[in-house]
Design an enzyme around this catalytic site. Sequence first.
Site, PDB file in Angstrom:
ATOM      1  N   CYS A  15       0.837  -1.201   0.000  1.00 62.36           N
ATOM      2  CA  CYS A  15       0.000   0.000   0.000  1.00 62.36           C
ATOM      3  C   CYS A  15       0.869   1.247   0.000  1.00 62.36           C
ATOM      4  O   CYS A  15       2.053   1.206   0.342  1.00 62.36           O
ATOM      5  CB  CYS A  15      -0.932   0.022   1.214  1.00 62.36           C
ATOM      6  SG  CYS A  15      -0.062   0.266   2.774  1.00 62.36           S
ATOM      7  N   CYS A  18       2.463   2.120   3.570  1.00 63.46           N
ATOM      8  CA  CYS A  18       3.736   1.524   3.988  1.00 63.46           C
ATOM      9  C   CYS A  18       4.882   2.049   3.134  1.00 63.46           C
ATOM     10  O   CYS A  18       6.016   2.163   3.590  1.00 63.46           O
ATOM     11  CB  CYS A  18       3.674  -0.002   3.973  1.00 63.46           C
ATOM     12  SG  CYS A  18       3.566  -0.741   2.342  1.00 63.46           S
ATOM     13  N   ASP A 396      -1.603  14.904 -37.399  1.00 67.37           N
ATOM     14  CA  ASP A 396      -0.802  15.398 -38.512  1.00 67.37           C
ATOM     15  C   ASP A 396      -0.928  14.403 -39.667  1.00 67.37           C
ATOM     16  O   ASP A 396      -1.077  13.198 -39.446  1.00 67.37           O
ATOM     17  CB  ASP A 396       0.658  15.526 -38.079  1.00 67.37           C
ATOM     18  CG  ASP A 396       1.529  16.060 -39.199  1.00 67.37           C
ATOM     19  OD1 ASP A 396       1.241  17.167 -39.679  1.00 67.37           O
ATOM     20  OD2 ASP A 396       2.474  15.363 -39.588  1.00 67.37           O
TER      21      ASP A 396
END
Length: 704
Positions: A15, A18, A396
């Site tokens: 996570c 931590c 383009d």
Amino acid sequence: METLRTTYMLSGMHCAGCAAQVEQRVSELPGVMKATINFGASNLIVEGVVNHDKVIKEAEKEGVTAKPMGVKMDEDVPKSFVQAHKDSIITGAATVLFLAGWLLGLSGYKVAEVTLLVLSIVIGGYKTARSGLYGLRKLNFDMNVLMTIAVIGAFAIGAWIEAALVVIFFSLSNTLSVYTLEKARNSIKALMGLAPREATLIRNGQEIRLDVEEIQIDDVMIVKPGEKIAMDGVIVKGASSVNQAAITGESMPVEKGIGDEVFAATINQQGSIQVKVTKRVEDTTLAKIIHLVQEAQGQRAKSQEYIDKFSKIYTPVVIVLAVLIAVVPPLFFGSVWSDWIYRGLALLIAACPCALVISSPVSIISAIGNAAKNGVLIKGGVFLEEAGVLKAIALDKTGTLTVGRPEVTDIIPANGVSEREFLEISAALERYSEHPLAAAIVRRAERDKIVLPEAEDFSAITGKGAQGTVNGVTYYIGNPRLFNDLETDIHQIQKEIERLQNEGKTAMILGTKERVIGVIAVADEVRESSKQAIARLKEAGIKRTIMLTGDNQATAKAIAEKIGVDEYRAELLPEDKVAAVVELQRKYGKIAMVGDGINDAPALATSNVGVAMGVAGTDAALETADIALMADDLTKLPFTIRLSRATVRNIKQNIWFSNGINILTMILIVPGYASLLFVALADVVAAVLVVLNAMRLLKINPTK
């Protein structure tokens, strides 16, 4: 110890909380100037005087394994079973102790029951408690703090079984999160393992086998059929077909011969070839891809910034609310203390934002990893989210919608000049130009074996053409605007120009100030994939597609109708393309611009999302684009849009789901309908489902 910038590969990091703890711990080590965690790529970058052992120990305090990259320690030694499955073993041991204690309690052995339950709590919750106490000292109220307070509270009121199960569920949640997150990160680990670690070289007339780190620029490698190419280079002998899927995502092999570029990790399929190395191992295209993807996975998306801000306010508020729930009813309404303390503890667990804090990063990790595997580099969560809400895309023409290699189709001399003389003068002028149309004229002259005279005083006329002196006469070559400026009469060839333009060709006039010598037409072949890509962009939810080109109106219209774009802007100079992007932004909101990443750099930079196409081996385009399509394959653009839209939906689903679970359980807690066990189980289920939902992004396929 040495002063350097060291990157540590991390494992077991489940996570963002931590990750922040590891970052803070390492930052406080003596001699460390800066420590930065990349949660997405799961690595730690440390700058300063680095003691590797201390860095590793600080990471281990958060249950994270750190391994220095490029440092000869024990990184090549396989992990033991215990090291590889440490989290699972801890969770399993805590569960076994709980079950043994619970069974003994049913048999009446209360002391043994409490003893085993306490052991289960200590073993399963030691890592969480250590992180929680560290967070409290730093006033960092993360989920470890909430869980630690809740377990200590349950411990204090004698809710042994609930405390043990909460610890087990939380440990199980972390273990499953680590496992599923590592699976999401495997796309990058797979990239890192693509290139071979050794190659066969020719040195002093002999074949030798060397590690790639020992190979130098200009060394010549021998690559046999079926072998992977170890380094970027240029073929100097032989020809073969090469599978470039690892770099460009192309499913079909590409024919390669002498002078063609090849990339590390691609596969030589047929003939034996010799390749002169052009880049060191750390500078190969594959190495750049890995570096850019790792950086991208660590960048914070806008949704993640919202979650971080929300969590900083949310967690302290929840702690205060839990205290009020535990204290107010017994103090002021005569309620039972143990009941309301229990509910306050349940609220702390319910409020743990485990699922919420990983809801955005795990989706970003999965999406960027999937894109990289399929030849698309997305530079970060911000661009992924931006691409997910686009309604219009500007493209383009040259090199994007067309092949980018125009060829001469028509030569129409005038005023008594022969076709050969016409081509001789025009090619003499154009060989000093870098424009693709000029290159087409020079190639035609070379094919016709025309000896070109010298052109003196050459100069390019931006957006219009060029001029120079051939055999003492000053000639001009360019579009009709150039000759209108010169006030040269072009009436006699006007119908031919209109015909050529209506056929989708670019017509260039050759002449002097006094007279026209003729007109030459050049056409750039439209890519086979362009029409399909435009159709699939619309299926993916793009409302408007706009072609930008320097071609005249008639040519632009013919190509636009052939490809199927909704709008076109013609006769644009480079600065006009920037203005066109700004105008389109005012008209449609956020705009993506697709180009080659070099000539279109200003327009790409002006757009909300700059997409460069066909950039394999082009370092400048790789670095400057927000999104890079490695191959000259425009069909990867609809895939990118679909993936981006799916990611935005996925993040929203995760946020709503995790918040919904939290709010629902908190509502059930106050009247006493939700126990500690129910709340802890809901937390586990929410975190795992969020990760599994995000991993669905790995399944999105470019061909569907």
